[in-house]
Design an enzyme around this catalytic site. Sequence first.
Site, PDB file in Angstrom:
ATOM      1  N   GLU A 187       0.833  -1.207   0.000  1.00  0.00           N
ATOM      2  CA  GLU A 187       0.000   0.000   0.000  1.00  0.00           C
ATOM      3  C   GLU A 187       0.871   1.263   0.000  1.00  0.00           C
ATOM      4  O   GLU A 187       1.815   1.369   0.788  1.00  0.00           O
ATOM      5  CB  GLU A 187      -0.894  -0.009   1.248  1.00  0.00           C
ATOM      6  CG  GLU A 187      -1.899   1.148   1.282  1.00  0.00           C
ATOM      7  CD  GLU A 187      -2.729   1.155   2.555  1.00  0.00           C
ATOM      8  OE1 GLU A 187      -2.279   0.593   3.572  1.00  0.00           O
ATOM      9  OE2 GLU A 187      -3.842   1.741   2.534  1.00  0.00           O
ATOM     10  N   LYS A 207      -9.736   2.440  -2.437  1.00  0.00           N
ATOM     11  CA  LYS A 207      -9.951   1.793  -1.134  1.00  0.00           C
ATOM     12  C   LYS A 207     -11.377   2.005  -0.646  1.00  0.00           C
ATOM     13  O   LYS A 207     -11.825   3.138  -0.500  1.00  0.00           O
ATOM     14  CB  LYS A 207      -8.946   2.398  -0.144  1.00  0.00           C
ATOM     15  CG  LYS A 207      -8.862   1.745   1.218  1.00  0.00           C
ATOM     16  CD  LYS A 207      -7.656   2.337   1.982  1.00  0.00           C
ATOM     17  CE  LYS A 207      -7.462   1.738   3.347  1.00  0.00           C
ATOM     18  NZ  LYS A 207      -6.166   2.180   3.946  1.00  0.00           N
ATOM     19  N   CYS A 257      -5.842  -2.790   2.258  1.00  0.00           N
ATOM     20  CA  CYS A 257      -5.545  -2.661   3.697  1.00  0.00           C
ATOM     21  C   CYS A 257      -6.737  -2.930   4.615  1.00  0.00           C
ATOM     22  O   CYS A 257      -7.132  -4.078   4.791  1.00  0.00           O
ATOM     23  CB  CYS A 257      -4.929  -1.295   3.960  1.00  0.00           C
ATOM     24  SG  CYS A 257      -4.102  -1.226   5.579  1.00  0.00           S
TER      25      CYS A 257
END
Lengths: 414, 414
Positions: free
Chosen positions: A143, A218, A255
């Site tokens: 990330e 995300k 994540c």
Amino acid sequence: MEKSTQNGAVKEEQPKSSGDASVCGYDSLHHLLKDNLKPHHYQEVNRLLTGLNCGKPLDTIVLPESATDLSVQHGFDLQAYSFHAEKELLREPRIVRVGLIQNSIALPTTAHFADQKKALFEKVKPIIDAAGSSGVNILCLQEAWMMPFALCTREKRWCEFAEPVDGESTQFLQSFALKYNMVIISPILERDMNHGEVIWNTVVVIGNHGNIIGKHRKNHIPRVGDFNESTYYIEGNTGHPVFETQFGKIGINICYGRHHPLNWLAFGLNGAEIVFNPSATVGELSEPMWSIEARNGAIANSYFVAAINRVGTETFPNAFTSGDGKPAHADFGHFYGSSYVAAPDASCTPSLSRNRDGLLVTDMDLNLCRQVKDKWGFRMTARYELYEETLANYMKSDFEPQIIGDPLLHKKSS
Amino acid sequence: MEKSTQNGAVKEEQPKSSGDASVCGYDSLHHLLKDNLKPHHYQEVNRLLTGLNCGKPLDTIVLPESATDLSVQHGFDLQAYSFHAEKELLREPRIVRVGLIQNSIALPTTAHFADQKKALFEKVKPIIDAAGSSGVNILCLQEAWMMPFALCTREKRWCEFAEPVDGESTQFLQSFALKYNMVIISPILERDMNHGEVIWNTVVVIGNHGNIIGKHRKNHIPRVGDFNESTYYIEGNTGHPVFETQFGKIGINICYGRHHPLNWLAFGLNGAEIVFNPSATVGELSEPMWSIEARNGAIANSYFVAAINRVGTETFPNAFTSGDGKPAHADFGHFYGSSYVAAPDASCTPSLSRNRDGLLVTDMDLNLCRQVKDKWGFRMTARYELYEETLANYMKSDFEPQIIGDPLLHKKSS
């Protein structure tokens, strides 16, 4: 490798994160177990922990000398495994070679931003070359790999690291994608030039011809510990795309999305065969969850999961607090690496080092996804209609949970 | 303990399941690690595997002699742990003592059904007494505890074991619930007398005054390996009830439901603080998943999960095949026990024995659920509206997955 520990520097070795002080220096859980257990005990522990058939470890892959030389020369961990799948009668095996890169930053966070980014490019170059010369088909970086994970500071100046989807990090990687005929997944901090220059946490998917296939943003944004990332960017607006590449259908769960089973589910419903989970997370916060969530995602959704975490402790110029009553500090803990790959049949690779840069190479036969679907039938037995209704009800402001009370609840015990 | 191995008998010791032959006799993963690693290595492995703060193990609870005497006398594993939670300023701690029972069957499956059931009652009685005298508030038995898990045979005669919700197993347990002021969760094979005498896989929730609070029926039915349970019963029609008992709000995710993240989710949305997962599953099929799914359920939904699996190998009078091309056989593998409790903060207890009957006692402060919700914010960041839409789309017959294709997909590589 940087060893300086003054303010603003990179501390990569001997992390001071909680819990590992007494055994500093061990490289990974699997090394610790293998080095300290008798072989037949290790075999059984391995069977229970990594789901290998009768304790038999995954086959290792012999990589070309050009790759192993690079790992020695640049001091990065290099491991390579092959998952097992059945031979089918009507389909040829669809073996894909997947590579994951984990790394620490390259220069102190006090260095000029341009120098930091350039040094990161230089640092990952030999690891990408090792992947390319190993014949990796799909490569994923960690990330926001092109910057320190400075989001704990709440300082807006780190936004300068953000790039458009076709910015310099993408351009840097496009040349490798073309050179090595390799799909590359590049998680960056994105600046959306066409929509008011807002910031997103984004992955760019680069095709094996060096073209940009698309992007994904995300979906779930943490507000936990030092990580209130919504200081910088909000929840993604790209849904749950699955990218149909030359080598397979892939999704990317960035994540914090790994804590959300629904996020894993949606990539599965859209047909992903491999879901990548590029992350940046530290020991004290999440390490005991690390070996659970990606594996559960793989098991529950009958696809492969490739989980990546960055490495090292990043120290920032200005101290910050964490809302925990503790004194202000300049770093927020040790990124524990430990990248690994989990398969839909509940097997998984050992993890990469907790402390060093690394490249994990795995061969997976994507036929295994359907084999596991046919065996376990999780899709067939999922009763999605029930859960659509549950979610619809739950979102109503007058939602009433399905509670069955005990009519004798307040009766005194005899 | 039965040791006879002829057809129709109970083989409880030295299971012949795959993978553990070389180390037969070890009792559990945690014993194996603790007995064979140096203390400081064990401490670190424990931190990584069970999520304990700085490797510090959970506090053990000292149980009364009456309980430990029973465990020695009847040869069952007895372990007791206490989870950690923060003290709050405005709420008193809400400590609940939870007990889990795992056991093998008591008589050969060839014995008269009435005798088998009676012998099971006799077998669990001292374990229930140990739980009661230990002050357990909520006790859960394993799936279909009142019979052998004969569903692999496809023979309908085992249906004779089924009972109405207020049948003899419930009546047997009601007396203990009253005697010990204890909620008891009793998973049975149910016969629904009011609806055509159909069979269900059901849990009966008995209140601490001996009353029946309600029932819940297994939501997801396996068709995998030897377990096509839909030979006997189909998907449950009771939704995802949460039972509000004297000691906390509880849900029950029966066996195969643990593979379904949506099932875990729905109990959470309805407010469960503890979800029990009474199971019957064997080593070759599921053991590497066992330590993953219940823990992931606890982490993702911010509640405690108590996972129970039966013990031993059950041999049946008539051989059956498993659709795997292998010869007909009379047992379907070793039920590996290994019951454990997982907390929302990613910590968990060691597991009970793989081979012996057992009682696991845990103290949990239910305040921890909200503490973890506030810390991690998984509910707040879940975006349920997105997933309701995803599920609604997915169920349409003309559903089109969100695929982003590579326009150069079929271009020849240079």
